[in-house]
Design an enzyme around this catalytic site. Structure first.
Site, PDB file in Angstrom:
ATOM      1  N   ARG A  35       0.831  -1.215   0.000  1.00 50.49           N
ATOM      2  CA  ARG A  35       0.000   0.000   0.000  1.00 50.49           C
ATOM      3  C   ARG A  35       0.859   1.256   0.000  1.00 50.49           C
ATOM      4  O   ARG A  35       0.504   2.251  -0.636  1.00 50.49           O
ATOM      5  CB  ARG A  35      -0.915  -0.007   1.218  1.00 50.49           C
ATOM      6  CG  ARG A  35      -2.018  -0.987   1.065  1.00 50.49           C
ATOM      7  CD  ARG A  35      -3.081  -0.755   2.105  1.00 50.49           C
ATOM      8  NE  ARG A  35      -4.265  -1.490   1.716  1.00 50.49           N
ATOM      9  CZ  ARG A  35      -5.113  -2.029   2.561  1.00 50.49           C
ATOM     10  NH1 ARG A  35      -4.927  -1.907   3.848  1.00 50.49           N
ATOM     11  NH2 ARG A  35      -6.174  -2.685   2.112  1.00 50.49           N
ATOM     12  N   LYS A 202     -20.004 -15.230   2.131  1.00 51.65           N
ATOM     13  CA  LYS A 202     -21.452 -15.081   2.322  1.00 51.65           C
ATOM     14  C   LYS A 202     -22.223 -14.585   1.103  1.00 51.65           C
ATOM     15  O   LYS A 202     -21.788 -13.667   0.416  1.00 51.65           O
ATOM     16  CB  LYS A 202     -21.694 -14.063   3.436  1.00 51.65           C
ATOM     17  CG  LYS A 202     -21.240 -14.517   4.793  1.00 51.65           C
ATOM     18  CD  LYS A 202     -21.542 -13.397   5.753  1.00 51.65           C
ATOM     19  CE  LYS A 202     -21.181 -13.745   7.166  1.00 51.65           C
ATOM     20  NZ  LYS A 202     -21.262 -12.523   7.985  1.00 51.65           N
ATOM     21  N   GLY A 351      -9.621  -6.897  -1.138  1.00 48.86           N
ATOM     22  CA  GLY A 351      -9.745  -7.810  -0.007  1.00 48.86           C
ATOM     23  C   GLY A 351      -9.142  -9.165  -0.304  1.00 48.86           C
ATOM     24  O   GLY A 351      -8.030  -9.269  -0.833  1.00 48.86           O
ATOM     25  N   GLY A 374     -14.201  -3.327   0.387  1.00 46.02           N
ATOM     26  CA  GLY A 374     -15.560  -2.781   0.558  1.00 46.02           C
ATOM     27  C   GLY A 374     -15.883  -1.768  -0.524  1.00 46.02           C
ATOM     28  O   GLY A 374     -16.988  -1.756  -1.076  1.00 46.02           O
TER      29      GLY A 374
END
Ligand code: AMP
Length: 393
Positions: A35, A202, A351, A374
């Protein structure tokens, strides 16, 4: 119209740059400084133009005063000094005289890093709740604001939305610009056929993406833990696999409406628990009651690759198995292997899928690996990101 850093005259100006230096730190060492490296292009550009560069970033979650000790950005300032080949000033404050004095003493081409913005969360969550006074104060420290932290662009915090609300010269850095160009291209004018690969834990996390993209894509390939709620909706028993009972009806509806688009695993690698290293095998209609699905099987890999061989555009969010374990990473790895080097446009959401792509060695073979988990999901859901919308002045 959103401006980019190139639209501003930076010479002699105090330029506030919001970076994402939320790097993993263990035993006082930065474990992965990707990063940091990715932020260098924007910082170096501002320095080359003769700006005074003042950088903001968060690091982890600060909930108690004790958290401050292990979440100081001091270690990042050191590493950044190394990469920029110049001393990065680090007053170690998020506000106050010491910080303000250090900024007044800056010369053109100097860099300063403000302490972890989330230290302000100890002050009634001022950063995370976008406290108006804090945003105004931080904005008062500079003249131009550049947001280059895609990973937090889906959040309205004082260090992105707050600062931007209080300055008229605002824009994005190179990192966010690249994210927006890549996502815009696939969302607005994808080369067809267009495949969406969804995996991860999920179904509930991916509903917004399915609903937004189902009409735009030619097929949706589903693996990972979320596949088992779909398999259950199809009438199969899924043993101890991840299952979200409350979403079975949603999956049933999708399977009826889009039976021609949704492609599910026909075989699976099973395990007794997620920590088991030993894999068993079963077709999707014969999963034993004491087993859980942890990866897709060979026939499924072949089916997925056959569909993908036609695709010109692939968007992938969520690993197809528990890829963190070598024994259950084959599905994710083989599907990556089968689609890279084929000239397709491949966009990987951030992610875990980004980590999988990088850990499995495909970093340089993918069109774009997003730096925000996200944030990339919300773009795929068709939502506006507050940290970017606020720059549209
Ligand atoms: P997500 O953040 O939703 O993309 O989920 C990523 C996580 O899903 C990773 O930690 C994977 O290990 C996990 N995962 C993928 N496939 C499975 C599976 N079949 N069962 C349980 N977890 C899974």
């Amino acid at each position: 119209m959103i401006k980019t850093i190139k639209d501003f005259e930076l010479k002699g100006k105090k330029v506030l740059i919001r970076c994402d230096f939320n790097v993993p730190i263990k035993d006082g060492e930065i474990k992965d400084d990707n990063r940091l490296k990715e932020s260098l292009k924007t910082i170096n550009y501002a320095l080359d133009q003769g700006a005074k560069v003042i950088i903001f970033s968060h690091l982890g979650r600060v909930k108690t005063p004790e958290d401050k000790e292990k979440l100081s950005l001091g270690i990042v300032a050191e590493k950044l000094s190394f990469y920029l080949n110049k001393q990065v000033a680090f007053p170690g404050e998020t506000r106050g005289i010491k910080l303000e004095d250090s900024i007044s003493n800056m010369k053109d081409r100097d860099v300063l890093l403000v302490e972890n913005t989330r230290f302000e969360d100890l002050n009634e969550k001022a950063e995370s709740k976008n406290d108006q006074t804090l945003g105004k104060y931080w904005a008062s420290l500079g003249e131009i604001f550049i947001n280059d932290a895609f990973g937090t662009a889906h959040r309205a915090h004082a260090s992105n939305v707050g600062i931007a609300n209080n300055l008229s010269d605002v824009g994005v850095g190179f990192l966010i610009e690249k994210e927006l160009i890549n996502f815009k291209k696939v969302l607005e004018s994808p080369e067809k056929p267009f495949s969406l690969i969804l995996g991860g834990a999920k179904v509930s996390d991916k509903i917004g993406v399915i609903e937004n993209l189902v009409h735009k894509v030619d097929n949706i390939i589903i693996g990972g833990g979320m596949a088992y709620t779909f398999l259950k909706a199809k009438g199969y028993e899924v043993g101890n696999s991840l299952l979200e009972e409350e979403y079975i009806d949603f999956c049933k509806e999708m399977l009826v409406k889009y039976s021609d688009k949704i492609i599910l695993p026909v075989d699976n690698i099973l395990a007794k628990s997620i920590d088991d290293e030993l894999g068993y095998y079963a077709s999707s209609d014969s999963i034993n009651e004491d087993m859980m699905g942890v990866d897709i099987g060979d026939e499924t890999i072949a089916n997925f690759l056959e569909v993908l061989s036609e695709s010109k555009t692939v968007v992938w969010n969520g690993p197809l198995g528990v890829f963190e374990h070598d024994s259950f990473s084959k599905g994710t790895k083989e599907v990556f292997k089968g689609i890279v080097d084929t000239g397709k446009t491949i966009i990987v959401g951030g992610g875990d899928t980004a980590s999988a792509a990088i850990n499995l060695g495909f970093k340089d073979k993918i069109t774009h690996i997003s730096t925000g988990g996200g944030a990339s999901l919300e773009l795929l859901e068709g939502k506006d990101l507050p940290g970017i919308k606020v720059l549209n002045k």
